[in-house]
Scaffold this motif. Structure first.
Motif, PDB file in Angstrom:
ATOM      1  N   ASP A  18       0.197   2.555  -0.495  1.00 40.72           N
ATOM      2  CA  ASP A  18      -0.286   1.425  -1.296  1.00 40.72           C
ATOM      3  C   ASP A  18      -1.802   1.329  -1.120  1.00 40.72           C
ATOM      4  OD1 ASP A  18       1.069  -1.752  -2.082  1.00 40.72           O
ATOM      5  OD2 ASP A  18      -1.068  -1.283  -2.074  1.00 40.72           O
ATOM      6  N   MET A  19      -2.506   1.382  -2.230  1.00 37.28           N
ATOM      7  CA  MET A  19      -3.966   1.333  -2.174  1.00 37.28           C
ATOM      8  C   MET A  19      -4.438  -0.035  -1.680  1.00 37.28           C
ATOM      9  SD  MET A  19      -4.732   4.315  -3.168  1.00 37.28           S
ATOM     10  CE  MET A  19      -6.491   4.170  -3.423  1.00 37.28           C
ATOM     11  N   ASP A  20      -5.566  -0.047  -1.003  1.00 43.42           N
ATOM     12  CA  ASP A  20      -6.116  -1.293  -0.470  1.00 43.42           C
ATOM     13  C   ASP A  20      -6.980  -1.988  -1.533  1.00 43.42           C
ATOM     14  OD1 ASP A  20      -4.973  -0.637   2.017  1.00 43.42           O
ATOM     15  OD2 ASP A  20      -6.742   0.544   2.573  1.00 43.42           O
ATOM     16  N   ASP A 116      -0.686   1.246  -8.190  1.00 41.12           N
ATOM     17  CA  ASP A 116      -1.348   1.660  -6.941  1.00 41.12           C
ATOM     18  C   ASP A 116      -0.377   1.918  -5.795  1.00 41.12           C
ATOM     19  OD1 ASP A 116      -0.660  -0.917  -5.964  1.00 41.12           O
ATOM     20  OD2 ASP A 116      -2.464  -0.937  -4.725  1.00 41.12           O
ATOM     21  N   LYS A 170      -2.670  -3.312   6.923  1.00 41.34           N
ATOM     22  CA  LYS A 170      -3.647  -3.124   5.877  1.00 41.34           C
ATOM     23  C   LYS A 170      -4.988  -3.688   6.295  1.00 41.34           C
ATOM     24  CE  LYS A 170      -1.718  -2.659   1.339  1.00 41.34           C
ATOM     25  NZ  LYS A 170      -2.797  -1.808   0.871  1.00 41.34           N
TER      26      LYS A 170
HETATM   27 MG    MG Z   1      -2.357  -2.307  -3.087  1.00 38.03          MG
END
Ligand code: MG
Ligand code: TTP
Length: 353
Positions: A18-20, A116, A170
């Motif tokens: 999962d993209m930040d 994402d 995260k």
């Molecule tokens: Mg994300």
């Protein structure tokens, strides 16, 4: 009492990526002046007379309590110095494709969940790498070196745990949950964070005294199934770290559509238009998830007498967004001759990808 045997597939290696702060991270990358600032993706409430919602925001903005789906107005009140940027969905979709291309170096067994976020089953993989943690780290490195963006990764033996793991540390996290750690990991988790548990279910679980994974372990399988049906069956297993659902890679889709049967007959034009708008939102979400857009829109209507008709329209441009889809669907509906018949089903499909 155990109703169904518990089978736990521990043989797989699943990664969730999962993209930040995805949209915000792309904007900051492309405009380094924004680095370190609270950046909000959403229209500037000072320019729209207070309208607009936050798509996402940078971690610097999250310190002020700003989050996705908050009104831009509230975001502004919380942090007047925040930089507001209207999103550029096309750009994010293109970056999403670049990320997908990186995944594909390792496996084709990819299930995208949103623009994402994706699950990868790397039990067998193109490079013959045994360690899923190593693959996760390589993917994070590729994304950083080539796209100058950061991703968080979770590694485990199923999708449920991999997703929880990716969210655990995260941004830039890499978390692994091993089989003998799963139950302890889940015990301390807020039930609202169990993936697949919606708001209403959370409320019901709270009423049952279930606030954490540990509380969930105390509820019998039969009462969970009684109360929640299939979801209860799954919850009983998830609490024990069991989720055997496969990573479903993208089939080659020719069309994407949604339909709904109404238990209460629809007969008011305004109700029908409202339902078409709701369906359009679902179709748009699915199109965006699968990164598809199409030139043909099809409206399906089933009347109370079960007669069914479809009407289609070809467009000059490919469409993907809810607003255009609902405009087109409503146009199609308005072109019908028998608008005063009772309606029991509506469907909208986009094709011609
Ligand atoms: Mg994300
Ligand atoms: P998320 O992965 O939920 O959020 P994120 O990537 O911005 O932040 P995080 O580091 O917590 O993962 O969603 C991905 C993108 O989807 C996000 O950048 C913007 C978009 N989005 C919306 O437009 N509206 C929403 O309500 C949410 C949740 C996301």
């Amino acid at each position: 009492m155990l109703i169904f045997p518990l089978m736990n597939d521990l043989s797989r290696k699943i990664i969730h990526i999962d993209m930040d702060a995805f949209f915000a991270a792309v904007e900051i990358r492309d405009n380094p002046k924004l680095k370190g600032k609270p950046v909000v993706i959403g229209s500037d409430p000072r320019k729209t007379g207070g309208r607009g919602v936050v798509s996402t925001c940078s971690y610097e903005a999250r310190v002020f309590g700003i989050h996705s789906a908050m009104s831009s107005k509230e975001a502004y009140e919380r942090c007047p110095q925040a930089v507001f940027i209207s999103g550029n969905y096309e750009k994010y979709t293109a970056v999403g494709q670049q990320i997908r291309a990186i995944f594909k170096r390792y496996t084709d067994n990819i299930e995208p969940m949103s623009i994402d976020e994706a699950y990868l089953d790397v039990t067998e993989n193109k490079l013959g790498i045994k360690s899923a943690v190593k693959i996760a780290r390589l993917i994070q490195q590729d994304i950083w070196q080539e796209l100058h963006l950061t991703a968080s990764a979770g590694v485990s033996y199923n999708k449920f745990l991999a997703k929880i793991a990716s969210d655990y540390q995260k941004p830039r996290g890499l978390t692994i949950i091993l089989p003998d750690e799963a139950e302890d990991f889940l015990k301390q988790m807020d039930i609202a964070k169990f993936h697949g548990v919606g708001k209403k279910t959370v409320e019901k679980l709270h009423q049952m005294g279930v606030f954490t994974g540990a509380d969930l372990l105390n509820i019998s399988e039969i009462s969970l199934i009684d109360r929640f049906g299939r979801l209860g069956f799954d919850l009983y297993r998830k609490a024990r770290g069991i989720d055997n659902s496969p990573v479903k890679s993208n089939r080659i889709r020719k069309s994407i559509g949604k339909e709904k049967t109404y238990s209460k007959i629809l007969n008011l034009e305004e109700d029908i238009k409202k339902e078409l708008t709701l369906l359009s939102e679902r179709v748009a979400l699915s199109l965006q998830k699968h990164e598809k857009s199409g030139k043909i829109i099809i409206l399906k209507i089933r009347y109370a007498d079960f007669s069914t008709m479809t009407k289609r329209k070809s467009l000059s441009q490919k469409i993907q967004d809810a607003e255009t889809i609902s405009q087109m669907a409503i146009q199609l509906y308005e072109s019908l001759t028998d608008k005063d018949k009772d309606v029991r089903l509506l469907g909208i499909t986009v094709t011609g990808f």
